[in-house]
Design an enzyme around this catalytic site. Structure first.
Site, mmCIF file in Angstrom:
data_model
loop_
_atom_site.group_PDB
_atom_site.id
_atom_site.type_symbol
_atom_site.label_atom_id
_atom_site.label_comp_id
_atom_site.label_asym_id
_atom_site.label_seq_id
_atom_site.Cartn_x
_atom_site.Cartn_y
_atom_site.Cartn_z
ATOM 1 N N ARG A 159 39.339 43.144 36.524
ATOM 2 C CA ARG A 159 39.240 44.602 36.526
ATOM 3 C C ARG A 159 39.467 45.098 37.955
ATOM 4 O O ARG A 159 38.531 45.490 38.641
ATOM 5 C CB ARG A 159 37.863 45.023 35.988
ATOM 6 C CG ARG A 159 37.672 44.587 34.546
ATOM 7 C CD ARG A 159 36.230 44.647 34.067
ATOM 8 N NE ARG A 159 35.669 45.983 34.095
ATOM 9 C CZ ARG A 159 34.677 46.384 33.317
ATOM 10 N NH1 ARG A 159 34.161 45.561 32.426
ATOM 11 N NH2 ARG A 159 34.185 47.592 33.413
ATOM 12 N N PRO A 160 40.717 45.063 38.434
ATOM 13 C CA PRO A 160 40.987 45.394 39.834
ATOM 14 C C PRO A 160 40.794 46.875 40.120
ATOM 15 O O PRO A 160 40.822 47.713 39.220
ATOM 16 C CB PRO A 160 42.449 44.990 40.012
ATOM 17 C CG PRO A 160 43.040 45.122 38.652
ATOM 18 C CD PRO A 160 41.949 44.743 37.690
ATOM 19 N N ILE A 161 40.605 47.165 41.408
ATOM 20 C CA ILE A 161 40.418 48.556 41.820
ATOM 21 C C ILE A 161 41.623 49.057 42.608
ATOM 22 O O ILE A 161 41.527 50.046 43.332
ATOM 23 C CB ILE A 161 39.130 48.717 42.649
ATOM 24 C CG1 ILE A 161 39.192 47.833 43.901
ATOM 25 C CG2 ILE A 161 37.907 48.402 41.819
ATOM 26 C CD1 ILE A 161 38.088 48.146 44.885
ATOM 27 N N ASP A 162 42.762 48.389 42.443
ATOM 28 C CA ASP A 162 43.944 48.772 43.214
ATOM 29 C C ASP A 162 44.401 50.192 42.911
ATOM 30 O O ASP A 162 44.932 50.883 43.788
ATOM 31 C CB ASP A 162 45.088 47.782 42.987
ATOM 32 C CG ASP A 162 45.524 47.709 41.537
ATOM 33 O OD1 ASP A 162 44.637 47.571 40.676
ATOM 34 O OD2 ASP A 162 46.734 47.781 41.259
ATOM 35 N N VAL A 197 43.085 46.317 26.511
ATOM 36 C CA VAL A 197 42.577 46.988 27.707
ATOM 37 C C VAL A 197 42.029 45.995 28.731
ATOM 38 O O VAL A 197 42.370 46.049 29.910
ATOM 39 C CB VAL A 197 41.505 48.031 27.331
ATOM 40 C CG1 VAL A 197 40.956 48.713 28.582
ATOM 41 C CG2 VAL A 197 42.087 49.072 26.374
ATOM 42 N N LYS A 220 26.088 56.921 29.201
ATOM 43 C CA LYS A 220 26.081 56.084 30.403
ATOM 44 C C LYS A 220 27.380 56.236 31.180
ATOM 45 O O LYS A 220 27.381 56.380 32.410
ATOM 46 C CB LYS A 220 25.893 54.617 30.026
ATOM 47 C CG LYS A 220 26.000 53.657 31.208
ATOM 48 C CD LYS A 220 25.994 52.216 30.737
ATOM 49 C CE LYS A 220 27.377 51.630 30.671
ATOM 50 N NZ LYS A 220 27.859 51.121 31.969
ATOM 51 N N ASN A 221 28.500 56.190 30.476
ATOM 52 C CA ASN A 221 29.799 56.235 31.147
ATOM 53 C C ASN A 221 30.108 57.603 31.745
ATOM 54 O O ASN A 221 31.055 57.740 32.517
ATOM 55 C CB ASN A 221 30.911 55.830 30.180
ATOM 56 C CG ASN A 221 30.855 54.356 29.832
ATOM 57 O OD1 ASN A 221 30.241 53.560 30.547
ATOM 58 N ND2 ASN A 221 31.483 53.974 28.729
ATOM 59 N N CYS A 232 29.655 43.885 34.674
ATOM 60 C CA CYS A 232 30.089 42.977 33.615
ATOM 61 C C CYS A 232 31.269 42.132 34.081
ATOM 62 O O CYS A 232 32.169 42.628 34.749
ATOM 63 C CB CYS A 232 30.520 43.761 32.367
ATOM 64 S SG CYS A 232 29.166 44.434 31.413
#
Length: 427
Positions: free
Chosen positions: A125-128, A331, A23-24, A120
């Site tokens: 879980r930032p996207i910076d 993590v 999947k990943n 999820c």
């Protein structure tokens, strides 16, 4: 709402199980198909998962033609037409990984408008890191009304150092860099096998990517990319989940097509616990005797450390090992929610900040529990295998995002498990 019902207490798993494509890996691979302005891209060994259907919708919504042959586990994508710039909320909001279309859209069109991602709810879980890297490549970014809008007259190579080896950011930057002017160097890059698989696909499409699997990836931009045929790498997390299932039930299971190298951190901890793990021609065999299982200390880390996506399942294994085990989650934040549900089954545990202490070897009782995220759903089902009595696991929408036929595969190995569909309960 569908539920999985497990009759626990006597579920020694024996036999063999075949692992699906990862999947990943497949989600960024699908995003990468947008880059091919010539020819069709064919992905083989594609898992039948809800996340895959969503990503197909995202790619199709960008004006690519997507054909998913479920029986053949094969997706064909034709992105040779005019790619649109907007990835709409109705698709992207359903799945966090869909943010990886940002880089490919920018590379093809020079302008992207992508909804803030969903998926999820595991901590912050930032996207910076995605955005900082793209800015270094000449992209101007604004965030308005829940959308990220990115523009670049022309992407250019850059030297990018990532503060954390984010998998998604590494993938986004790799894809954007394939069509940029000049050379892009990504330092402190993610090193997961899924990163390597993406690099293999990109190179098959005509890109020039070197160093994938190491902490420094170098991408030399090319003028255009073309379609190709690619086989998706096997799912190391699904393989690991079945390794844990075999270990915690005192089983003997061959996990077909599992790759030893991809699962090395998990295997090291299984061996430390007293589990027998054998590399065979067809895959990896796991055998265990419950009385030999020992408590261990585990810390999740970016690859090649112990994978955070195996944390929940491994805590389930810790419940049957006598003594006190500890799990440190470095993590993601807020990834011990499944332990609250396990306490309903009699688990003795304590959570202090990023560390969970688990007292194993105590009897567990079946209970009705709810999945809180993808890997937690698998962990609760595995715990149900060893608990006395009946366990009912709800909110399977999470499970279906990452496991295909999970209950069926467990049943084939001897588990007393069934899935009850909502319509069955209504009758």
């Amino acid at each position: 709402m569908d539920k999985i019902v497990v009759q626990g207490g006597d579920n020694r798993l024996v036999g063999s199980v075949t692992i699906e494509g990862a999947k990943n890996a497949v989600l960024p691979l699908l995003a990468a198909t947008i880059l091919a302005s010539e020819g069709k891209t064919v992905l083989q060994n594609v898992p039948i998962l809800s996340d895959v259907f969503i990503m197909n919708q995202v790619v199709g919504g960008l004006n690519a033609k997507v054909d998913f042959d479920e029986e053949a586990h094969l997706v064909k994508v034709d992105a040779t037409g005019d790619i649109t710039e907007e990835a709409p909320y109705k698709y992207v909001s359903k799945m966090r990984a869909s943010i990886v279309v940002l880089g490919p859209i920018l590379a093809r069109v020079g302008h992207a408008k992508v909804s803030m991602p969903g998926g999820c709810t595991i901590g912050s879980r930032p996207i910076d890191l995605h955005l900082k890297g793209l800015e270094a490549m000449g992209v101007k970014i604004s965030q308005t009304a829940g959308y990220i809008e990115a523009k670049a007259e022309r992407l250019h190579g850059a030297h990018i150092y990532m503060d954390f080896p984010s998998v998604g950011a590494t993938q986004n930057l790799m894809m954007a860099a394939t069509l940029a002017d000049g050379v892009t160097v990504i330092e402190n890059a993610a090193r997961e096998p899924e990163i390597v698989d993406l690099a293999i696909l990109l190179n098959e499409m005509g890109a020039k990517v070197k160093g994938a699997g190491t902490e420094t990836i170098t991408i030399t931009g090319v003028e255009k990319l073309h379609g190709t045929t690619h086989n998706v790498v096997q799912d190391r997390i699904e393989a690991g989940t079945f390794m844990v299932a075999a270990a915690m039930t005192g089983g003997d299971v061959l996990i077909r097509d599992a790759v030893w190298e991809h699962n090395r951190p998990l295997i090291a901890k299984l061996l430390e616990m007293g589990v027998e793990v054998i590399e065979e021609d067809e895959g990896i065999r796991v055998r265990s005797q419950l009385e030999n299982l020992k408590a261990v200390h585990v810390k999740t880390l970016p690859h090649p450390g112990f994978p955070t996506d195996m944390q929940a399942q491994f805590t389930a294994l810790m419940t049957v090992a006598k003594g006190e085990s500890t799990m440190v989650e470095t993590v993601f934040e807020n990834r011990f929610q499944h332990l609250e549900e396990m306490r309903r089954m009699g688990l003795h545990s304590e959570i202090i900040r990023d560390t969970a202490r688990i007292v194993g070897g105590q009897p567990l009782q079946g209970a009705e529990v709810l999945s809180t995220d993808l890997r937690a759903s698998a962990a609760l089902i595995l715990t149900g295998l060893v608990a006395q009595g009946e366990t009912v696991v709800g909110k399977l929408v999470h499970l279906d995002r990452g496991y295909y036929g999970f209950h069926e595969k467990l049943a084939q190995l001897g588990a007393k498990i069934q899935r009850i569909e909502a319509s069955d309960e209504d009758e």
